[in-house]
Every structure is written in structure tokens, then in C-alpha cells.
Motif scaffolding. Sequence first.
Motif, short mmCIF file in Angstrom:
data_model
loop_
_atom_site.label_atom_id
_atom_site.label_comp_id
_atom_site.label_asym_id
_atom_site.label_seq_id
_atom_site.Cartn_x
_atom_site.Cartn_y
_atom_site.Cartn_z
N ARG A 146 -6.95 -6.24 -3.53
CA ARG A 146 -7.30 -4.77 -3.36
C ARG A 146 -7.11 -3.99 -4.81
N ASP A 182 -8.74 -2.17 5.79
CA ASP A 182 -7.92 -1.18 5.00
C ASP A 182 -7.98 0.31 5.11
N LYS A 183 -6.61 1.06 4.98
CA LYS A 183 -6.66 2.45 5.14
C LYS A 183 -6.61 2.84 3.67
N ASN A 240 -2.44 -7.61 -3.33
CA ASN A 240 -2.78 -8.52 -2.20
C ASN A 240 -1.83 -8.84 -1.32
N PHE A 300 -4.10 3.73 -1.34
CA PHE A 300 -4.17 3.00 -0.02
C PHE A 300 -2.96 3.93 0.54
N GLY A 309 0.67 -1.02 -0.10
CA GLY A 309 0.00 0.03 -0.14
C GLY A 309 0.93 1.20 0.11
N GLY A 318 -1.31 0.18 4.21
CA GLY A 318 -2.89 0.20 4.67
C GLY A 318 -3.53 -0.98 3.67
N ALA A 319 -2.86 -1.88 3.23
CA ALA A 319 -3.48 -3.01 2.35
C ALA A 319 -2.89 -4.10 2.97
N ALA A 335 -1.22 -1.92 11.88
CA ALA A 335 -0.79 -2.76 10.85
C ALA A 335 0.83 -3.52 11.26
N ARG A 348 -11.43 -3.25 -1.87
CA ARG A 348 -10.58 -2.97 -0.31
C ARG A 348 -11.18 -4.03 0.57
N GLN A 349 -10.57 -4.04 1.80
CA GLN A 349 -11.09 -4.73 2.94
C GLN A 349 -11.38 -3.97 3.83
#
Length: 445
Positions: A399, A430-431, A389, A336, A328, A340-341, A349, A426-427
Motif C-alpha cells: 500500500r 482496504d479501508k 504492507n 488509510f 493504517g 484499514g491496511a 479487520a 491499495r487492496q
Amino acid sequence: MSQQTRGGAAGKEPGSKYDLTKIGARVDRVNVSGLLRTHNDYVMRAAEGLFKANNFQQLMLEAMSAKSYLHELGIFKDVSVHIDISRGPDASPQGYEVTLKGKELSRVIGSAGTEVGQNEGSLRTELTIPNILGRGESISLQGSYSSTRANDLQLKFWKPFFHTRFRENRPELSFSIFRNTDRFDISSFQTINMGYLIDFSAHTQLGVDLTHSLQYENSIRDLGLLNKSVPFAIRDHCGPKLASLVRYSVVYDNRDGTVFPTRGLLLKSINEYCGLGGNVAYTSSTAHAEVNVPLFAGFVAQFCGRVGVVRETKQTTTLPINNLFYCGGPLTLRGFKYGGAGPVIDGTAIGAQTFWCTGAHLWAPLPFAGVFKGLANNFRMHFFYNVGNSNSWTTDNMRSAFGMGLALKLAERARIELNYCVPVRRQLTDKVLNGFQFGIGYEFV
């Protein structure tokens, strides 16, 4: 360069052209002047090609090659070439004398400026003592400071072997003592590494031109917290640890540019094995690829990919958190935030053991680029689509994001990007960054 040719020069009109290949030439003597601290044997190979010349054009080309070779040795500030008719009782009928006059570097060189890292900029100072033993050996003290992530201090000694018969391989050996601090704000910890590094680098040209680097590193890694509300999964990694590792990297790069290439391929691989001693053990591999295809009217299609894996060894079941991957950010997965991913514990994280990300780009020159001429060459527009990912090799729960932006070239070393990003997949943890995102670095996906 001054030059004087023999035979047929007097009958030619001013401005007429000569075929220099028809002017016979033979080098009788080569002089290298300006050597103060440098040993003679370190510059002797500069003369090898000159003695093979049999016409004046070859002589001039070999003289330029010799000048370039002396610059590569890293001992001269400036080199000039003087070609004159050979004189004396031993002079041949078509003989010439070549003098390569060099001005050696000062005994101490200092520099200060800015340095671009991966999504960070830093102030950098360096003090170098070049050619201390007379064959290219140098010592430097380097320091850099960044308010965002990394601070470094390094004392380095290196020895090139360009003057040997392995000149084409450009071998170099170095030894460094270092101390660096790296902050991981997204995970609320920082690491302080102190140790030494031995590095041997060389090029091979067996069909393709590859750059190799083999390193051995021995260091103490001290992990500390940045605040008190850090999850216990991170606190367990605190304290000093001894790491002993070997690292091998190989690079293939035939692109026509490093920042805004229009054609060519880049392949890069870094592999580490840690566990030769100490109490840190893991294996790590990362690979990066980039393909550039020219289209039309200055448009270029670019495809990038990066993958990373870190695994336990038989010596341990716990991986050091500072060696995990953070997916990310503007350099890997746009749209992201940095890191953040990936996996999260208690809202923090923690990095991933595996990650992959790809990017498809369409690069275009600025509209009306012909009006701005040279200035416009430093800018490019691009449309992108990123997919990636963490901790999964499948496309499930992956993502993705797309967008467009403007890029600015910083010399031939790095670029700045200002992109408008739209996250697509996104999840929950996630940011994301829906909107404008700024990035600076030298290697993007």
C-alpha cells in the motif's frame, strides 16, 4: 544567588569585566537547608563538585550544577543558591561558604489535565505523595479517560537511585498495579487488563547514550465483544486469560527536538516474551527509526520506518488477537483508516502477524514565518509519501499514499496533523481515506 568576591574588586570601574578564573576560591563548607522529610545522605552528592573548585568561575558553575542535581532528585519545589565569604576560626584565606536552600514538595500533590496518546486524547488526573520515606520514594494514583480507545487506572510506587554512585545511569525501580481498558472498534472487541508491573530503567553511556527498560508483567486479560455480529475468528479469543511476560526496550535519541527535529537520529526497539506462566504465549518485536537531515532555509528531510513481528512459541499455536498489529491510520500509513491496511475476515479487520511501513517527509516552515515570529515556530508544513504492507515482507501488493499537510506542535511532547491524502496503491478489502485526515500523537511514520 548572592555573591561576594575577594581581591581587586575595589579598584575596578563600574561595568568593567572580571576574569573569574583568576580569582582563587576554595569551598570550606556546604550547607543544605530546608530538609524536613529528606535524609541527609540523599543530598550529600550535591556537594562533591563544589569542593573541587579552585577558582571563582568553577565555584559558580559547580553551584549551578548542584542546584540542578537537587532538582533532579524530585523532592524540592524550588532551590536557591547563596555564596558568601567563609568566616570563623577555620576559614581559609580564599574560602567560601555555599548554602543550598530548598523548599520541599508538599506532602500531597494533585494534578488534572489532558494527555495525548497515539491518535487519541484523554482526561488525566493524578494524586502523588512524594518522598514518603525520605530518599525520593513516591506513590501516585493515576487515572485517565478517553471516549475513543483507552481508559487507565494505576497505583504506582517508584524509587530512584540518583543519589548513589550510579547517578549518571539514572537508575529507577517501580512497581505498579493497573487496570486498563482498550477498545478496538475496527475489530469490534475490547480488552480489560488487570495486573501488576515491575519496571527497572537506566541509562548507559558506553560510547552512545542509551535508555534501557526491563519489565515484568503479570496480568489477566479479558476480551469482550462490542456487538453481536462479530466473526467467529474473533469470538474464539473471548474470555479471561492469564499472561506472564518480560519486556525489554532500548532507545537511542540524539535529535535536537522531539516534535519538529531538524537533525539527528532516533532508534527504538521493544521486545516481549510471553509464556512464563498462564495460558498466553507469544514473542513480539517492534522497531522504529527516524533520520532527520537539515537542507536549506529551514527545510528538513525526514525518513521514518517501523517494523513489527509477533510469532507463536512452542507452547501454543494461537496468537492473542489483541497483540497483533494494525497497519493504517494517520500515525503509520496515511490515506488509510486505522487498521484499514491489513487482513480482513467477513469484513472485519483482525490484525497482522507482521507489518512494515516507511515514510519520506519534506518539512518546511510556514510562508512569511518571520512575520508571525514565535507563533510560527509551532507550525510546520510537510509533503509526505508513505509505503507499507501487512503479512508480507515484499513490495508485492503493498500500500502507498502521498499528500501534504499542516502540523501543530503541542509543547514538546506531541503534534497534531491535518493532511490531505491521496492513496496510490491499495487492496480491495482496504479501508482508504481519500481526502483530509486528522491525526494526533507523539510518534509518527
